[in-house]
Design a protein around this motif. Structure first.
Motif, PDB file in Angstrom:
ATOM      1  N   PHE A   1      20.676 -44.870 -21.358  1.00 35.07           N
ATOM      2  CA  PHE A   1      21.328 -45.102 -22.649  1.00 35.07           C
ATOM      3  C   PHE A   1      20.978 -43.999 -23.638  1.00 35.07           C
ATOM      4  CE2 PHE A   1      21.456 -46.972 -26.928  1.00 35.07           C
ATOM      5  CZ  PHE A   1      22.756 -47.450 -26.951  1.00 35.07           C
ATOM      6  N   ASN A   2      19.711 -43.611 -23.668  1.00 36.54           N
ATOM      7  CA  ASN A   2      19.281 -42.562 -24.601  1.00 36.54           C
ATOM      8  C   ASN A   2      19.914 -41.211 -24.263  1.00 36.54           C
ATOM      9  OD1 ASN A   2      17.710 -44.294 -26.127  1.00 36.54           O
ATOM     10  ND2 ASN A   2      15.846 -43.885 -24.964  1.00 36.54           N
ATOM     11  N   LYS A   3      20.146 -40.957 -22.981  1.00 34.95           N
ATOM     12  CA  LYS A   3      20.811 -39.719 -22.596  1.00 34.95           C
ATOM     13  C   LYS A   3      22.222 -39.662 -23.156  1.00 34.95           C
ATOM     14  CE  LYS A   3      18.392 -38.300 -18.380  1.00 34.95           C
ATOM     15  NZ  LYS A   3      18.518 -38.060 -16.913  1.00 34.95           N
ATOM     16  N   ILE A   4      22.890 -40.799 -23.120  1.00 31.09           N
ATOM     17  CA  ILE A   4      24.236 -40.848 -23.688  1.00 31.09           C
ATOM     18  C   ILE A   4      24.195 -40.604 -25.193  1.00 31.09           C
ATOM     19  CG2 ILE A   4      26.212 -42.360 -24.162  1.00 31.09           C
ATOM     20  CD1 ILE A   4      25.674 -43.719 -21.479  1.00 31.09           C
ATOM     21  N   GLN A   5      23.270 -41.293 -25.863  1.00 29.98           N
ATOM     22  CA  GLN A   5      23.187 -41.181 -27.320  1.00 29.98           C
ATOM     23  C   GLN A   5      22.755 -39.794 -27.772  1.00 29.98           C
ATOM     24  OE1 GLN A   5      24.346 -43.848 -29.116  1.00 29.98           O
ATOM     25  NE2 GLN A   5      24.794 -44.502 -27.016  1.00 29.98           N
ATOM     26  N   ASP A   6      21.915 -39.126 -26.972  1.00 30.64           N
ATOM     27  CA  ASP A   6      21.371 -37.820 -27.360  1.00 30.64           C
ATOM     28  C   ASP A   6      22.193 -36.651 -26.815  1.00 30.64           C
ATOM     29  OD1 ASP A   6      19.326 -39.180 -28.646  1.00 30.64           O
ATOM     30  OD2 ASP A   6      17.960 -39.050 -26.933  1.00 30.64           O
ATOM     31  N   SER A   7      23.306 -36.926 -26.182  1.00 32.96           N
ATOM     32  CA  SER A   7      24.142 -35.865 -25.621  1.00 32.96           C
ATOM     33  C   SER A   7      24.691 -34.976 -26.732  1.00 32.96           C
ATOM     34  CB  SER A   7      25.314 -36.476 -24.837  1.00 32.96           C
ATOM     35  OG  SER A   7      24.853 -37.250 -23.763  1.00 32.96           O
ATOM     36  N   ASN A   8      25.038 -33.748 -26.367  1.00 30.50           N
ATOM     37  CA  ASN A   8      25.652 -32.859 -27.352  1.00 30.50           C
ATOM     38  C   ASN A   8      27.103 -33.257 -27.611  1.00 30.50           C
ATOM     39  OD1 ASN A   8      27.266 -31.678 -25.276  1.00 30.50           O
ATOM     40  ND2 ASN A   8      25.601 -30.255 -24.778  1.00 30.50           N
ATOM     41  N   THR A   9      27.699 -32.617 -28.571  1.00 27.65           N
ATOM     42  CA  THR A   9      29.053 -32.996 -28.993  1.00 27.65           C
ATOM     43  C   THR A   9      30.066 -32.846 -27.874  1.00 27.65           C
ATOM     44  OG1 THR A   9      28.564 -32.370 -31.278  1.00 27.65           O
ATOM     45  CG2 THR A   9      30.885 -32.531 -30.655  1.00 27.65           C
ATOM     46  N   VAL A  10      29.980 -31.762 -27.122  1.00 24.49           N
ATOM     47  CA  VAL A  10      30.937 -31.533 -26.043  1.00 24.49           C
ATOM     48  C   VAL A  10      30.862 -32.653 -25.011  1.00 24.49           C
ATOM     49  CG1 VAL A  10      31.571 -30.010 -24.130  1.00 24.49           C
ATOM     50  CG2 VAL A  10      30.962 -29.033 -26.355  1.00 24.49           C
ATOM     51  N   THR A  11      29.644 -33.034 -24.644  1.00 22.31           N
ATOM     52  CA  THR A  11      29.457 -34.110 -23.662  1.00 22.31           C
ATOM     53  C   THR A  11      30.011 -35.428 -24.185  1.00 22.31           C
ATOM     54  OG1 THR A  11      27.478 -33.023 -22.796  1.00 22.31           O
ATOM     55  CG2 THR A  11      27.763 -35.358 -22.287  1.00 22.31           C
ATOM     56  N   LYS A  12      29.780 -35.704 -25.461  1.00 24.65           N
ATOM     57  CA  LYS A  12      30.276 -36.956 -26.035  1.00 24.65           C
ATOM     58  C   LYS A  12      31.800 -36.976 -26.099  1.00 24.65           C
ATOM     59  CE  LYS A  12      26.195 -38.310 -28.665  1.00 24.65           C
ATOM     60  NZ  LYS A  12      25.605 -38.553 -29.994  1.00 24.65           N
ATOM     61  N   VAL A  13      32.402 -35.831 -26.379  1.00 25.73           N
ATOM     62  CA  VAL A  13      33.867 -35.757 -26.382  1.00 25.73           C
ATOM     63  C   VAL A  13      34.405 -36.016 -24.976  1.00 25.73           C
ATOM     64  CG1 VAL A  13      35.843 -34.213 -26.654  1.00 25.73           C
ATOM     65  CG2 VAL A  13      34.056 -34.275 -28.399  1.00 25.73           C
ATOM     66  N   ILE A  14      33.731 -35.462 -23.976  1.00 25.22           N
ATOM     67  CA  ILE A  14      34.138 -35.690 -22.586  1.00 25.22           C
ATOM     68  C   ILE A  14      34.019 -37.172 -22.236  1.00 25.22           C
ATOM     69  CG2 ILE A  14      33.530 -35.253 -20.166  1.00 25.22           C
ATOM     70  CD1 ILE A  14      32.720 -32.415 -21.062  1.00 25.22           C
ATOM     71  N   MET A  15      32.914 -37.797 -22.662  1.00 26.99           N
ATOM     72  CA  MET A  15      32.737 -39.223 -22.389  1.00 26.99           C
ATOM     73  C   MET A  15      33.790 -40.054 -23.118  1.00 26.99           C
ATOM     74  SD  MET A  15      28.612 -39.862 -22.139  1.00 26.99           S
ATOM     75  CE  MET A  15      28.202 -39.121 -23.721  1.00 26.99           C
ATOM     76  N   ALA A  16      34.142 -39.631 -24.327  1.00 30.56           N
ATOM     77  CA  ALA A  16      35.201 -40.330 -25.057  1.00 30.56           C
ATOM     78  C   ALA A  16      36.528 -40.208 -24.318  1.00 30.56           C
ATOM     79  CB  ALA A  16      35.319 -39.766 -26.473  1.00 30.56           C
ATOM     80  N   PHE A  17      36.785 -39.037 -23.755  1.00 26.97           N
ATOM     81  CA  PHE A  17      38.012 -38.854 -22.973  1.00 26.97           C
ATOM     82  C   PHE A  17      38.000 -39.736 -21.732  1.00 26.97           C
ATOM     83  CE2 PHE A  17      40.194 -36.634 -19.460  1.00 26.97           C
ATOM     84  CZ  PHE A  17      41.490 -36.703 -19.944  1.00 26.97           C
ATOM     85  N   ILE A  18      36.843 -39.826 -21.070  1.00 27.10           N
ATOM     86  CA  ILE A  18      36.729 -40.696 -19.895  1.00 27.10           C
ATOM     87  C   ILE A  18      37.005 -42.148 -20.285  1.00 27.10           C
ATOM     88  CG2 ILE A  18      35.108 -41.634 -18.191  1.00 27.10           C
ATOM     89  CD1 ILE A  18      33.791 -38.839 -18.151  1.00 27.10           C
ATOM     90  N   MET A  19      36.473 -42.556 -21.433  1.00 31.89           N
ATOM     91  CA  MET A  19      36.721 -43.924 -21.886  1.00 31.89           C
ATOM     92  C   MET A  19      38.185 -44.120 -22.261  1.00 31.89           C
ATOM     93  SD  MET A  19      35.443 -46.901 -22.208  1.00 31.89           S
ATOM     94  CE  MET A  19      33.665 -46.584 -22.063  1.00 31.89           C
ATOM     95  N   ALA A  20      38.824 -43.100 -22.808  1.00 31.40           N
ATOM     96  CA  ALA A  20      40.264 -43.170 -23.080  1.00 31.40           C
ATOM     97  C   ALA A  20      41.035 -43.364 -21.777  1.00 31.40           C
ATOM     98  CB  ALA A  20      40.732 -41.899 -23.797  1.00 31.40           C
ATOM     99  N   CYS A  21      40.620 -42.643 -20.731  1.00 33.82           N
ATOM    100  CA  CYS A  21      41.261 -42.799 -19.426  1.00 33.82           C
ATOM    101  C   CYS A  21      41.051 -44.209 -18.889  1.00 33.82           C
ATOM    102  CB  CYS A  21      40.699 -41.777 -18.434  1.00 33.82           C
ATOM    103  SG  CYS A  21      41.105 -40.060 -18.814  1.00 33.82           S
ATOM    104  N   PHE A  22      39.855 -44.744 -19.065  1.00 36.20           N
ATOM    105  CA  PHE A  22      39.577 -46.117 -18.616  1.00 36.20           C
ATOM    106  C   PHE A  22      40.459 -47.113 -19.361  1.00 36.20           C
ATOM    107  CE2 PHE A  22      36.784 -49.991 -18.922  1.00 36.20           C
ATOM    108  CZ  PHE A  22      36.990 -50.407 -17.617  1.00 36.20           C
ATOM    109  N   THR A  23      40.643 -46.873 -20.658  1.00 41.37           N
ATOM    110  CA  THR A  23      41.538 -47.737 -21.438  1.00 41.37           C
ATOM    111  C   THR A  23      42.953 -47.666 -20.890  1.00 41.37           C
ATOM    112  OG1 THR A  23      40.187 -47.297 -23.416  1.00 41.37           O
ATOM    113  CG2 THR A  23      42.339 -48.312 -23.758  1.00 41.37           C
ATOM    114  N   GLY A  24      43.401 -46.451 -20.557  1.00 37.16           N
ATOM    115  CA  GLY A  24      44.728 -46.283 -19.978  1.00 37.16           C
ATOM    116  C   GLY A  24      44.880 -46.994 -18.645  1.00 37.16           C
ATOM    117  N   ILE A  25      43.831 -46.969 -17.842  1.00 38.97           N
ATOM    118  CA  ILE A  25      43.866 -47.667 -16.553  1.00 38.97           C
ATOM    119  C   ILE A  25      43.941 -49.175 -16.771  1.00 38.97           C
ATOM    120  CG2 ILE A  25      42.507 -48.229 -14.491  1.00 38.97           C
ATOM    121  CD1 ILE A  25      41.408 -45.330 -14.647  1.00 38.97           C
TER     122      ILE A  25
END
Length: 201
Positions: A14-38
């Motif tokens: 959990f802390n790795k997710i929270q402490d990720s840099n901006t690029v990583t968080k944007v990628i994770m947000a995109f992955i979650m957007a894809c999950f929402t689409g699925i």
């Protein structure tokens, strides 16, 4: 793996997710957007309302849990923006501006606000991450924050495109009542996800 080891690994992840840099968080947000689409493709159309039953609400609720208020909301903005312009991944493989501004327009607004709200509470109040409290939080996000703009958007769509004024009972029948049982399942599932995967201290 003993319970203490599990708690430790859960906190580290959990802390790795929270402490990720901006690029990583944007990628994770995109992955979650894809999950929402699925999840939006798990659809049950209803003959008496233009609003279908879908699974996407579950993705909205857990977006805030894992990504926090800022990137949880951003994941839903990505989902909406990409669905309106690039990928037809709204409910039933639909997309485009016409769908965005259609009968479910208010629900899209509510999805962004709900992800932000769940993320805000989860970030600010660590003790909210247990099953009981988080179930209450996501229930508020689902039944208040998503449905108020959702029903308002449905009423506006009905008036401006169909010339029909929907009363409160009509709105409840068309935009709320058919979804309650499924929403309860998704709310309990999100509460369970919080209990299992989020650290409590």
């Amino acid at each position: 793996m003993n319970i203490n080891s599990y708690y430790n690994k859960r906190e580290i992840a959990f802390n790795k997710i929270q402490d990720s840099n901006t690029v990583t968080k944007v990628i994770m947000a995109f992955i979650m957007a894809c999950f929402t689409g699925i999840m939006a493709q798990f659809i049950i159309p209803l003959p008496f309302t233009p609003v279908p039953i879908t699974g996407q609400t579950f993705a909205v609720l857990i977006a805030g849990l894992f990504l926090g208020k800022k990137y949880g909301a951003f994941s839903q903005i990505l989902y909406i923006g990409i669905g309106a312009t690039l990928i037809p991944w709204f409910a039933g493989a639909s997309g485009g501006i016409a769908t965005l501004l259609g009968s479910t327009c208010g629900y899209f607004v509510g999805m962004v606000l709900a992800a932000y709200f769940v993320g805000l509470i989860s970030e600010r109040y660590v003790k909210s991450r247990n099953f009981t409290r988080m179930t209450a939080v996501v229930a508020i996000a689902n039944f208040v924050i998503i449905y108020i703009p959702g029903l308002a958007g449905l009423a506006a769509w009905s008036y401006f495109t169909q010339g029909i004024v929907l009363g409160p009972i009509d709105l409840i029948i068309m935009g709320l009542a058919p979804f309650i049982i499924g929403d309860i399942v998704k709310i309990l599932s999100a509460g369970l996800v919080s209990k299992v995967f989020l650290p409590k201290a």
